[in-house]
Design a protein around this motif. Structure first.
Motif: not given
Length: 693
Positions: A419-438
């Motif tokens: 959730d923290v990552l989603a808020r900070a990465a909104d409009g910058l990293l797509d869902d796949d990129e967020q999943k990759a770094v979690l």
């Protein structure tokens, strides 16, 4: 032209006698430097002044003491007129000579600081004519003399075996055989300095001004690394106080490379310069975790810097509702909620480093209280101000609206919470990129239980830079810069906020997943988008036969760099096709053949093939070392660590395997380009599979 035999013998005798005198004077300089350190301990001065003087004297004594043995001069300039020597007019070591002349070496040698120099430092302004003067533009030089010393000489005057004169004043121009022999001399062991052989285009880069950031796109064998190291030595000589106060940093790609270049600066009289890797500079924790290629690519992407900034400043609360009551004895000063909100919002809009912003909020709250207290009862003391600053309600308020935080808390909180990552990465990293770094789900715990990867350390450094500006350097030399990621560039830029950079590399040799294809991109991330990019395309070390083979590969590398050319026509290229099962035997045969010649032998192969090749060479009675043993006659080197190294004879093993080792979509051909250009005399290509070029 070289004089007849009798004249040559006479000239050599005079020069050897001068060298003997220089050796005696240098020994006296070393002894005198030690004595000055002792006497300097009792100087009458302030403690700070005495400390500075002592440090300077100790540094001078150490530099002289640690100067590697070797010839004390390599060249001489005879000037047509005394006044052409400029600031060195009258400083001729032999007053009885008819013409003013200056010997050039790696450091200044004189019988007394005020006396004319016996040898002029190669970095002195007058020495530039040695590298730049031509028959068409002699710069006042009548004769340029170069000295030939026996290979590996430790400074015995008898090792002066030859000289050659170039009469520029008469319009004479010649190719120097001495320079050619020095450049082509077999190399075993660490990298040597090039003070005696610097070419005009290299000299222009070496003497670039302190404030100038220079990017050198250097083809293989053009001496870009040597140029960077000699520029560092030049800046230390020309701007000693400014550079030493800010510090000078040499950044290399790996420890093996740093070992290879470690002796260059000491040979030029410069000790105490920090030589490091970026990984060492940013390390906060041991690397115990790993990232897959996708995760590492996202973490090294420039967009991640904004994700981290958002995650950090999400901790700041502008809309705290309550007012603040600050105790002052029995009285309470009230700071309204709207005033507090305004203070926090104003500070955040100013975008100071996070820790500075927290203290700025505290200071403005205290100033608000002080203004009201002074209206009521007059000026307040410094002790009163400190008491208000430390008041518990003020600290509690700061913790609620601008909390103190460590880089580890920010990064762990971001990568450990979707959730923290989603808020900070909104409009910058797509869902796949967020999943990759979690980070994978794990037992909840503090950041202290985290297993940090190498890429995570880059993120930690980014956040640390958002919290506080790191201590910077007066100048940074960055080698193999084409392999830096955007986030790594930012880490370097933070350490060069008030200094300049020398950026060295070759886009064709970029082998990391994020390697640059444009220097403008790299320079932008380094904070120097307008820096000059200077190509070096003329090779002095790598023979034309090897350069020609590498140029065949260059067209397939998807980078815009000019083809290299070489001034050396003496190299050898041997293609050794063989049956797939006989590659190892062919390598052993190639090494045996190489050992009949002078120089070092590097066997370079895909990393997975290295153990097998070392075993085969050992079984054949050929001792083979690893790349870290720089003085070894034969080294078996993984392709992944050979960048920046050189060998007289290279045996490149199975190019197809080297290219494929980078994986699908990797930069295997770039890695192969690096391998093929490590040879400075001879290259054998042993292959049982079709060549990938």
């Amino acid at each position: 032209m070289t004089p007849p035999d009798s004249a040559l013998r006479h000239a050599l005798a005079r020069e050897r006698a001068h060298h003997e005198h220089c050796r005696a004077v240098l020994a006296a300089m070393v002894d005198g430097a030690r004595e000055h350190v002792v006497t300097g301990e009792d100087v009458s001065a302030s403690g700070a002044d005495a400390e500075v003087l002592g440090r300077r004297l100790r540094g001078r004594a150490r530099a002289l003491r640690e100067l590697p043995p070797g010839p004390l001069f390599f060249g001489r300039l005879d000037f047509a007129e005394t006044d052409t020597v400029g600031e060195h007019a009258g400083q001729h070591p032999r007053p009885e000579a008819a013409e003013p002349a200056l010997h050039l070496g790696r450091l200044r040698i004189s019988e007394d600081p005020a006396a004319p120099p016996l040898v002029v430092d190669w970095r002195a302004p007058v020495a530039r004519a040695f590298y730049q003067a031509t028959a068409g533009d002699p710069r006042g030089v009548a004769v340029r003399r170069r000295f030939g010393w026996a290979p590996g000489s430790r400074g015995d005057s008898a090792d002066l075996t030859g000289l050659e004169d170039e009469h520029l004043g008469r319009g004479e121009s010649r190719t120097s055989d001495i320079v050619a022999r020095e450049i082509e001399r077999p190399r075993v062991g660490p990298m040597r300095d090039i003070a005696a052989t610097i070419q005009p285009e290299q000299d222009d880069l070496v003497r670039a001004g302190l404030t100038a950031t220079v990017c050198v796109q250097g083809a293989p064998g053009t001496g870009k690394t040597a140029v960077g190291l000699h520029r560092a030595a030049y800046l230390l000589y020309t701007h000693p106080q400014r550079i030493r106060s800010g510090g000078l940093l040499i950044l290399g790609p790996n420890p093996t490379f740093l070992s290879y270049i470690a002796e260059v600066l000491p040979a030029l009289g410069e000790t105490g310069v920090r030589q490091s890797t970026l990984a060492r500079e940013i390390v906060r924790h041991p690397v115990t975790g790993t990232d897959d290629e996708r995760a590492a690519a996202v973490k090294h992407d420039a967009r991640t810097a904004e994700v981290l900034r958002r995650a950090l400043y999400a901790r700041v609360r502008v809309d705290a509702a309550d007012s603040l009551a600050v105790p002052d004895g029995s009285y309470r000063w009230r700071v309204p909620a709207e005033e507090l909100a305004r203070i926090v919002a104003d500070v955040r809009d100013e975008e100071p480093p996070y820790t500075v912003g927290r203290e700025r909020v505290r200071a403005r709250i205290v100033r608000y209280v002080r203004d009201r207290a002074e209206r009521r009862g007059g000026p307040r003391t410094a002790a009163w101000v400190r008491r208000i600053e430390r008041a518990r309600p003020v600290g509690a308020y700061l913790d609620s609206v601008w909390p103190g935080v460590r880089p580890e808390e920010v990064v762990a909180g971001l990568l450990g919470d979707p959730d923290v990552l989603a808020r900070a990465a909104d409009g910058l990293l797509d869902d796949d990129e967020q999943k990759a770094v979690l980070w994978p789900a794990r037992t909840p715990g503090s950041w202290r239980s985290a297993r940090w990867s190498a890429a995570d350390l880059v993120l930690l450094d980014e956040v640390a830079g958002l919290l506080e500006h790191p201590e910077g350097y007066g100048h940074i030399v960055v080698d193999e810069a084409q392999d830096l990621s955007p986030m790594e560039c930012r880490a370097i830029a933070r350490r060069a906020s008030f200094g300049s950079l020398t950026v060295l590399g070759d886009l064709a040799q970029g082998t990391t997943p994020w390697a640059a294809r444009s220097w403008r991109t790299v320079l932008g991330h380094l904070g120097r988008p307008e820096a000059a990019v200077v190509p070096l395309t003329t090779g002095f070390r790598v023979p034309q036969a090897v350069v020609g083979l590498a140029n065949r590969l260059l067209a397939r590398l998807d980078v815009e760099v000019p083809e290299a050319r070489s001034l050396r026509g003496d190299g050898e290229l041997t293609m050794r096709p063989t049956a797939p099962g006989q590659v190892t035997g062919a390598v052993v045969d190639a090494v045996r053949g190489a050992l009949t010649r002078d120089g070092s032998v590097g066997v370079i192969a895909a990393d997975a093939d290295v153990p097998r090749l070392r075993e085969a060479l050992d079984a054949a009675g050929i001792p083979a070392a690893g790349p870290e043993e720089l003085g070894a006659r034969v080294a078996v080197v993984p392709a992944s660590v050979v960048k920046g190294l050189e060998y007289d004879h290279v045996v490149a093993v199975e190019p197809a395997a080297i290219a494929e080792a980078e994986g699908p979509g990797g930069r295997g051909l770039h890695r192969l380009y690096v391998v093929l250009t490590r040879a400075v005399s001879r290259l054998d290509v042993v292959h049982g599979r079709p060549l990938p070029f």
